[in-house]
Design a protein around this motif. Sequence first.
Motif, mmCIF file in Angstrom:
data_model
loop_
_atom_site.group_PDB
_atom_site.id
_atom_site.type_symbol
_atom_site.label_atom_id
_atom_site.label_comp_id
_atom_site.label_asym_id
_atom_site.label_seq_id
_atom_site.Cartn_x
_atom_site.Cartn_y
_atom_site.Cartn_z
ATOM 1 N N UNK A 24 0.811 -1.213 0.000
ATOM 2 C CA UNK A 24 0.000 0.000 0.000
ATOM 3 C C UNK A 24 0.847 1.267 0.000
ATOM 4 N N UNK A 25 2.087 1.191 0.490
ATOM 5 C CA UNK A 25 2.919 2.393 0.584
ATOM 6 C C UNK A 25 3.797 2.537 -0.652
ATOM 7 N N UNK A 26 4.211 3.756 -0.960
ATOM 8 C CA UNK A 26 5.082 3.959 -2.126
ATOM 9 C C UNK A 26 6.425 3.263 -1.929
ATOM 10 N N UNK A 27 6.927 2.697 -3.009
ATOM 11 C CA UNK A 27 8.256 2.095 -3.011
ATOM 12 C C UNK A 27 9.109 2.866 -3.999
ATOM 13 N N UNK A 28 10.410 2.807 -3.789
ATOM 14 C CA UNK A 28 11.354 3.521 -4.637
ATOM 15 C C UNK A 28 12.428 2.562 -5.105
ATOM 16 N N UNK A 29 12.619 2.480 -6.422
ATOM 17 C CA UNK A 29 13.717 1.692 -6.965
ATOM 18 C C UNK A 29 15.015 2.344 -6.541
ATOM 19 N N UNK A 30 15.990 1.551 -6.155
ATOM 20 C CA UNK A 30 17.274 2.088 -5.736
ATOM 21 C C UNK A 30 18.402 1.248 -6.295
ATOM 22 N N UNK A 31 19.575 1.820 -6.317
ATOM 23 C CA UNK A 31 20.803 1.100 -6.650
ATOM 24 C C UNK A 31 21.810 1.522 -5.596
ATOM 25 N N UNK A 32 22.210 0.614 -4.759
ATOM 26 C CA UNK A 32 23.157 0.934 -3.699
ATOM 27 C C UNK A 32 23.444 -0.289 -2.867
ATOM 28 N N UNK A 33 24.378 -0.156 -1.962
ATOM 29 C CA UNK A 33 24.793 -1.266 -1.112
ATOM 30 C C UNK A 33 24.057 -1.226 0.216
ATOM 31 N N UNK A 34 23.769 -2.395 0.759
ATOM 32 C CA UNK A 34 23.218 -2.536 2.105
ATOM 33 C C UNK A 34 24.118 -3.497 2.868
ATOM 34 N N UNK A 35 24.441 -3.134 4.113
ATOM 35 C CA UNK A 35 25.209 -4.018 5.000
ATOM 36 C C UNK A 35 24.219 -4.698 5.920
ATOM 37 N N UNK A 36 24.337 -6.007 6.046
ATOM 38 C CA UNK A 36 23.450 -6.808 6.876
ATOM 39 C C UNK A 36 24.285 -7.683 7.790
ATOM 40 N N UNK A 37 23.805 -7.905 9.008
ATOM 41 C CA UNK A 37 24.499 -8.833 9.902
ATOM 42 C C UNK A 37 23.528 -9.419 10.896
ATOM 43 N N UNK A 38 23.873 -10.630 11.318
ATOM 44 C CA UNK A 38 23.073 -11.367 12.285
ATOM 45 C C UNK A 38 23.938 -11.696 13.487
ATOM 46 N N UNK A 49 20.672 -3.125 -2.763
ATOM 47 C CA UNK A 49 19.285 -2.696 -2.622
ATOM 48 C C UNK A 49 18.588 -2.722 -3.973
ATOM 49 N N UNK A 50 17.336 -3.161 -3.958
ATOM 50 C CA UNK A 50 16.519 -3.163 -5.169
ATOM 51 C C UNK A 50 15.409 -2.128 -5.082
ATOM 52 N N UNK A 51 14.785 -2.039 -3.902
ATOM 53 C CA UNK A 51 13.817 -0.974 -3.669
ATOM 54 C C UNK A 51 13.656 -0.750 -2.174
ATOM 55 N N UNK A 52 13.135 0.421 -1.825
ATOM 56 C CA UNK A 52 12.923 0.777 -0.426
ATOM 57 C C UNK A 52 11.535 1.387 -0.267
ATOM 58 N N UNK A 53 11.066 1.373 0.969
ATOM 59 C CA UNK A 53 9.821 2.022 1.362
ATOM 60 C C UNK A 53 10.034 2.472 2.798
ATOM 61 N N UNK A 54 9.084 3.183 3.360
ATOM 62 C CA UNK A 54 9.274 3.673 4.723
ATOM 63 C C UNK A 54 9.342 2.541 5.741
ATOM 64 N N UNK A 55 8.714 1.400 5.460
ATOM 65 C CA UNK A 55 8.694 0.308 6.445
ATOM 66 C C UNK A 55 9.426 -0.948 5.992
#
Length: 108
Positions: A24-38, A49-55
């Motif tokens: 339901x919320x707007x999404x934005x296509x992006x090109x960039x790096x994301x760091x993830x860790x567990x 990153x492929x796309x982002x949204x506020x949540x």
Amino acid sequence: TKGRMPLVHTELKPETERGSERRAEPRYLVAGEVRLWQVSPDAAFSGHLLDTASTGFRARHGRLSLASGQLVNFLFCGRSGVARAIWTRILDGEAETGFRILPGDLPL
């Protein structure tokens, strides 16, 4: 800085123009790096990153064992926090995951 991709935002079409899209919320296509860790297993990994949204956000990465429901810490473009993997699919030897950003600023 050297070796980093700039983040580029492009708004996706509204839901009525996307067919059966359920977000339901707007999404934005992006090109960039994301760091993830567990914390468990104690390992960091990066993704694109492929796309982002506020949540949430969607990223492609090499952690093929990441399962739905698992939590990760994330960092991209000044945003950081904890996200839950909602779904993961394997395409051409890479994982693509949809993440829901959890409220608050509590790292794992």
